[in-house]
Design a protein around this motif. Structure first.
Motif, PDB file in Angstrom:
ATOM      1  N   ILE A 259      76.688  55.373  21.188  1.00 30.03           N
ATOM      2  CA  ILE A 259      77.179  56.729  21.416  1.00 30.03           C
ATOM      3  C   ILE A 259      77.431  57.334  20.042  1.00 30.03           C
ATOM      4  CG2 ILE A 259      78.973  58.140  22.490  1.00 30.03           C
ATOM      5  CD1 ILE A 259      79.426  55.887  24.486  1.00 30.03           C
ATOM      6  N   ASP A 263      78.776  63.312  20.704  1.00 34.92           N
ATOM      7  CA  ASP A 263      79.064  62.536  21.912  1.00 34.92           C
ATOM      8  C   ASP A 263      80.131  61.489  21.642  1.00 34.92           C
ATOM      9  OD1 ASP A 263      77.263  63.999  23.335  1.00 34.92           O
ATOM     10  OD2 ASP A 263      75.692  62.472  23.381  1.00 34.92           O
ATOM     11  N   GLU A 321      76.423  62.507  30.019  1.00 32.41           N
ATOM     12  CA  GLU A 321      75.893  61.971  28.764  1.00 32.41           C
ATOM     13  C   GLU A 321      76.306  60.518  28.516  1.00 32.41           C
ATOM     14  OE1 GLU A 321      79.116  65.018  27.508  1.00 32.41           O
ATOM     15  OE2 GLU A 321      77.800  64.615  29.217  1.00 32.41           O
TER      16      GLU A 321
END
Length: 374
Positions: A259, A263, A321
């Motif tokens: 990640i 994000d 996401e």
């Protein structure tokens, strides 16, 4: 047929209860906790010693936090229930009201006094014996009052005007004497050997001297005698030595795929502060062409720093996401205990007292089993 030997990965996955967006999975469904068909799960003391751990996180007089690792939920919950309901303490049980001209009814006043937590020497508490109440059918069947089963307290307070108060004073605590009756006004009257066990810092007294009992005005008076007996929380909550005794399972956070960037910052905000950290991607990681870090040198990535503080809110599972990039769970054999003492015992001693009670229960069960086998 030789018993199956599961791999280390399988054993680790068994420890985790999976936290999904709407459900909880990987809950044991075996006939006996921690046992799987075709495998040998015979209990051994050596195996338990190697797997059991105790970790202290916080150790204060009234508040302790520690972890028990390698236990079954039934044993951990037994300790919690014993701490709340079977570790003895002293509390006011009988109130003899000689005079009460305050606005508080006798029954309400007695109930307030019974809920005041007291503390004293632990040696004195262990020396005290149980007081047995008499039955309605046979008034003489109960225990007689003695120094080893009854602690005597007295509360004698009368409110009068303060002659030294200012004429324009409006505060009743300054305008009158004994306008407020506090727990510190309760006086301990030792009898017999109680002077030996409850003396000095170990004298019998309220844990918090500033607990408000009643408010008086001139002409009102409270005069009473109270008897404290030894009891357990299973009989009444006032005898429970803890305010709270809880445990939770250790959170487990696994980042399955990297990640990165914005994000990562958003991912960190989904958890309490300190759970997720942001670290720059190293040149070595960015140079590996077979990873998602390739070409992202210097950018921030999310890493798990301290899952202990996580509340398992599942917030990260709400965002698209992060789908497939994180797995939440809890370790089924890692119990984080929080024990808040009411004052009779130090918080860390309470768990040791629960261990003593459980040992006595096991000894009684063992004797009973032996008698049954004869």
């Amino acid at each position: 047929m030789a018993p199956l030997v599961p791999s280390h990965e399988v054993l680790e996955n068994r420890r985790i209860v999976n936290i999904n967006p709407e459900t909880v999975s990987n809950i044991p469904s075996t006939d006996f906790p921690g046992h799987w068909p075709g495998e040998s799960h015979e209990w051994s003391l050596e195996k338990f010693r190697n797997g059991f751990q105790v970790e202290f996180h916080q150790n204060k007089q009234f508040d302790a936090s520690f972890s028990l690792i390698g236990l079954d939920a039934a044993i951990a919950n037994a300790f919690r229930r014993i701490v709340m309901a079977e570790v003895p303490s002293l509390a006011i049980e009988t109130v003899y009201i000689h005079n009460n001209t305050s606005v508080i009814q006798d029954e309400v006043l007695a109930q307030r006094l019974g809920l005041i937590p007291f503390k004293g020497s632990v040696d004195g508490l262990n020396w005290m014996r149980w007081h047995t109440k008499s039955s309605d059918d046979d008034p003489s069947s109960g225990s007689s009052l003695s120094d080893y089963n009854t602690v005597v307290l007295r509360l004698d307070v009368e409110c009068t005007k303060n002659p030294n108060a200012s004429p324009d004073e409006e505060d009743p605590r300054k305008l009158y004497k004994n306008a407020h009756v506090y727990a510190k006004d309760i006086v301990f009257h030792p009898v017999g050997r109680q002077e030996e066990y409850f003396s000095g810092e170990g004298t019998f007294q309220p844990v918090n001297p500033d607990i408000l009992i009643a408010k008086l005005r001139p002409g009102q008076k409270i005069e009473m005698e109270m008897h404290c007996f030894k009891g357990i929380g299973a009989d009444h909550a006032k005898f429970s030595p803890v305010a709270t005794a809880t445990y939770r399972l250790m959170p487990d956070i696994k980042i399955l795929r990297p990640i990165i960037g914005e994000d990562a910052k958003k991912f960190a905000k989904c958890f309490p502060k300190g759970v997720i950290a942001l670290e720059p991607i190293t040149t070595e990681e960015a140079a590996q062409s077979n990873t998602e870090y390739h070409g992202h040198a210097g950018e921030l990535k999310a890493v798990v720093r301290d899952p202990f503080n996580d509340t398992v809110s599942r917030e990260c599972l709400r965002h698209e996401e992060f789908q497939g990039k994180v797995r939440l769970g809890r370790l089924r054999d890692h119990f984080i205990f929080n024990i808040e003492s009411t004052g009779q015992y130090n918080s860390d001693h309470l768990f040791l007292e629960s261990v003593k009670v459980l040992k006595l229960k096991c000894a009684r069960w063992k004797r009973g089993l032996t008698d049954l086998m004869r």
